[in-house]
Design a protein around this motif. Sequence first.
Motif, PDB file in Angstrom:
ATOM      1  N   LYS A 124       0.886  -1.234   0.033  1.00  0.00           N
ATOM      2  CA  LYS A 124       0.256   0.113   0.029  1.00  0.00           C
ATOM      3  C   LYS A 124       0.872   1.296  -0.021  1.00  0.00           C
ATOM      4  O   LYS A 124       0.554   2.249  -0.653  1.00  0.00           O
ATOM      5  CB  LYS A 124      -0.851   0.168   1.334  1.00  0.00           C
ATOM      6  N   LEU A 125       1.711   1.185   0.797  1.00  0.00           N
ATOM      7  CA  LEU A 125       2.824   2.523   0.932  1.00  0.00           C
ATOM      8  C   LEU A 125       3.393   2.682  -0.448  1.00  0.00           C
ATOM      9  O   LEU A 125       3.487   3.814  -1.013  1.00  0.00           O
ATOM     10  CB  LEU A 125       3.940   2.116   1.880  1.00  0.00           C
ATOM     11  N   ASP A 126       3.937   1.550  -1.049  1.00  0.00           N
ATOM     12  CA  ASP A 126       4.752   1.751  -2.373  1.00  0.00           C
ATOM     13  C   ASP A 126       3.559   2.324  -3.472  1.00  0.00           C
ATOM     14  O   ASP A 126       4.132   3.290  -4.245  1.00  0.00           O
ATOM     15  CB  ASP A 126       5.029   0.329  -2.819  1.00  0.00           C
ATOM     16  N   THR A 127       2.296   1.952  -3.469  1.00  0.00           N
ATOM     17  CA  THR A 127       1.305   2.343  -4.253  1.00  0.00           C
ATOM     18  C   THR A 127       0.981   3.943  -3.868  1.00  0.00           C
ATOM     19  O   THR A 127       1.016   4.824  -4.819  1.00  0.00           O
ATOM     20  CB  THR A 127      -0.032   1.741  -4.371  1.00  0.00           C
ATOM     21  N   GLN A 128       1.175   4.217  -2.859  1.00  0.00           N
ATOM     22  CA  GLN A 128       0.748   5.345  -2.438  1.00  0.00           C
ATOM     23  C   GLN A 128       1.874   6.347  -2.651  1.00  0.00           C
ATOM     24  O   GLN A 128       1.723   7.593  -3.290  1.00  0.00           O
ATOM     25  CB  GLN A 128       0.427   5.609  -0.872  1.00  0.00           C
ATOM     26  N   VAL A 129       3.219   5.762  -2.616  1.00  0.00           N
ATOM     27  CA  VAL A 129       4.367   6.860  -3.044  1.00  0.00           C
ATOM     28  C   VAL A 129       4.287   6.925  -4.708  1.00  0.00           C
ATOM     29  O   VAL A 129       4.646   8.058  -4.919  1.00  0.00           O
ATOM     30  CB  VAL A 129       5.818   6.039  -2.454  1.00  0.00           C
ATOM     31  N   LYS A 130       3.886   5.868  -5.238  1.00  0.00           N
ATOM     32  CA  LYS A 130       3.838   6.084  -6.747  1.00  0.00           C
ATOM     33  C   LYS A 130       2.878   7.290  -7.264  1.00  0.00           C
ATOM     34  O   LYS A 130       3.056   7.970  -7.865  1.00  0.00           O
ATOM     35  CB  LYS A 130       3.767   4.717  -7.256  1.00  0.00           C
ATOM     36  N   VAL A 131       1.749   7.077  -6.557  1.00  0.00           N
ATOM     37  CA  VAL A 131       0.899   8.176  -6.664  1.00  0.00           C
ATOM     38  C   VAL A 131       1.164   9.597  -6.605  1.00  0.00           C
ATOM     39  O   VAL A 131       0.922  10.447  -7.363  1.00  0.00           O
ATOM     40  CB  VAL A 131      -0.758   7.798  -5.741  1.00  0.00           C
ATOM     41  N   TYR A 132       1.828   9.795  -5.366  1.00  0.00           N
ATOM     42  CA  TYR A 132       2.469  11.050  -4.976  1.00  0.00           C
ATOM     43  C   TYR A 132       3.328  11.297  -5.912  1.00  0.00           C
ATOM     44  O   TYR A 132       3.648  12.669  -6.156  1.00  0.00           O
ATOM     45  CB  TYR A 132       2.802  11.119  -3.565  1.00  0.00           C
ATOM     46  N   CYS A 133       4.167  10.659  -6.357  1.00  0.00           N
ATOM     47  CA  CYS A 133       5.384  10.871  -7.255  1.00  0.00           C
ATOM     48  C   CYS A 133       4.919  11.368  -8.616  1.00  0.00           C
ATOM     49  O   CYS A 133       5.299  12.444  -9.189  1.00  0.00           O
ATOM     50  CB  CYS A 133       6.177   9.806  -7.331  1.00  0.00           C
ATOM     51  N   ASP A 134       3.789  10.724  -9.014  1.00  0.00           N
ATOM     52  CA  ASP A 134       3.010  11.088 -10.443  1.00  0.00           C
ATOM     53  C   ASP A 134       2.488  12.402 -10.309  1.00  0.00           C
ATOM     54  O   ASP A 134       2.596  13.217 -10.943  1.00  0.00           O
ATOM     55  CB  ASP A 134       2.061  10.138 -10.811  1.00  0.00           C
ATOM     56  N   GLU A 135       1.640  12.630  -9.058  1.00  0.00           N
ATOM     57  CA  GLU A 135       1.025  13.808  -8.850  1.00  0.00           C
ATOM     58  C   GLU A 135       2.155  15.177  -8.772  1.00  0.00           C
ATOM     59  O   GLU A 135       1.913  16.201  -9.330  1.00  0.00           O
ATOM     60  CB  GLU A 135       0.306  13.995  -7.621  1.00  0.00           C
ATOM     61  N   LEU A 136       3.286  14.769  -8.183  1.00  0.00           N
ATOM     62  CA  LEU A 136       4.326  15.832  -7.848  1.00  0.00           C
ATOM     63  C   LEU A 136       4.841  16.114  -9.244  1.00  0.00           C
ATOM     64  O   LEU A 136       5.240  17.372  -9.518  1.00  0.00           O
ATOM     65  CB  LEU A 136       5.459  15.306  -6.746  1.00  0.00           C
ATOM     66  N   SER A 137       5.129  15.034  -9.996  1.00  0.00           N
ATOM     67  CA  SER A 137       5.588  15.169 -11.404  1.00  0.00           C
ATOM     68  C   SER A 137       4.651  16.258 -12.134  1.00  0.00           C
ATOM     69  O   SER A 137       5.185  17.155 -12.916  1.00  0.00           O
ATOM     70  CB  SER A 137       5.888  13.866 -12.297  1.00  0.00           C
TER      71      SER A 137
END
Length: 151
Positions: free
Chosen positions: A57-70
């Motif tokens: 779940k944390l990895d998924t959340q981090v990926k989502v946040y990275c995409d949003e930040l990008s």
Amino acid sequence: MANSDSSPPLPRANPLSSKKENITPIGSKIAELNESRAELLDRIQGLKQDLQNWRSKLDTQVKVYCDELSDLKKSLNVEVEQLRLEFQELRTALQQQQQQDVTSSLRNLGLQDVTRDAKNAQAQDCRVEGSDKEGHVLPKEEDNNDKESES
């Protein structure tokens, strides 16, 4: 020294009966420990599974946040570039306005551009001077306004 035979004999417990008494509590304790060990192993397995789920779940959340930040970074860069262009346009407009203000102030003070004065003088000279058919320069003619003011 005393003879070992003369000492009273020590009471000896029957070795078989003491072993049976000791075996029963040890057996039940081993069974309890085995049960406890099995429960701990189950809990450890559950915690490991929970940890894996949490990491996933944390990895998924981090990926989502990275995409949003990008995405935010891209849009911010676009907006910054637009602001730079707008500031450049404003700077150019301000410089032009300042030049116009300076020119206007100089005109108001009675000072004109030297090149304009020179062009105006040349234009007057060309109007007054002429040449005859043979290319000789004729003297300047006075304007009618000058003649009328002299009269």
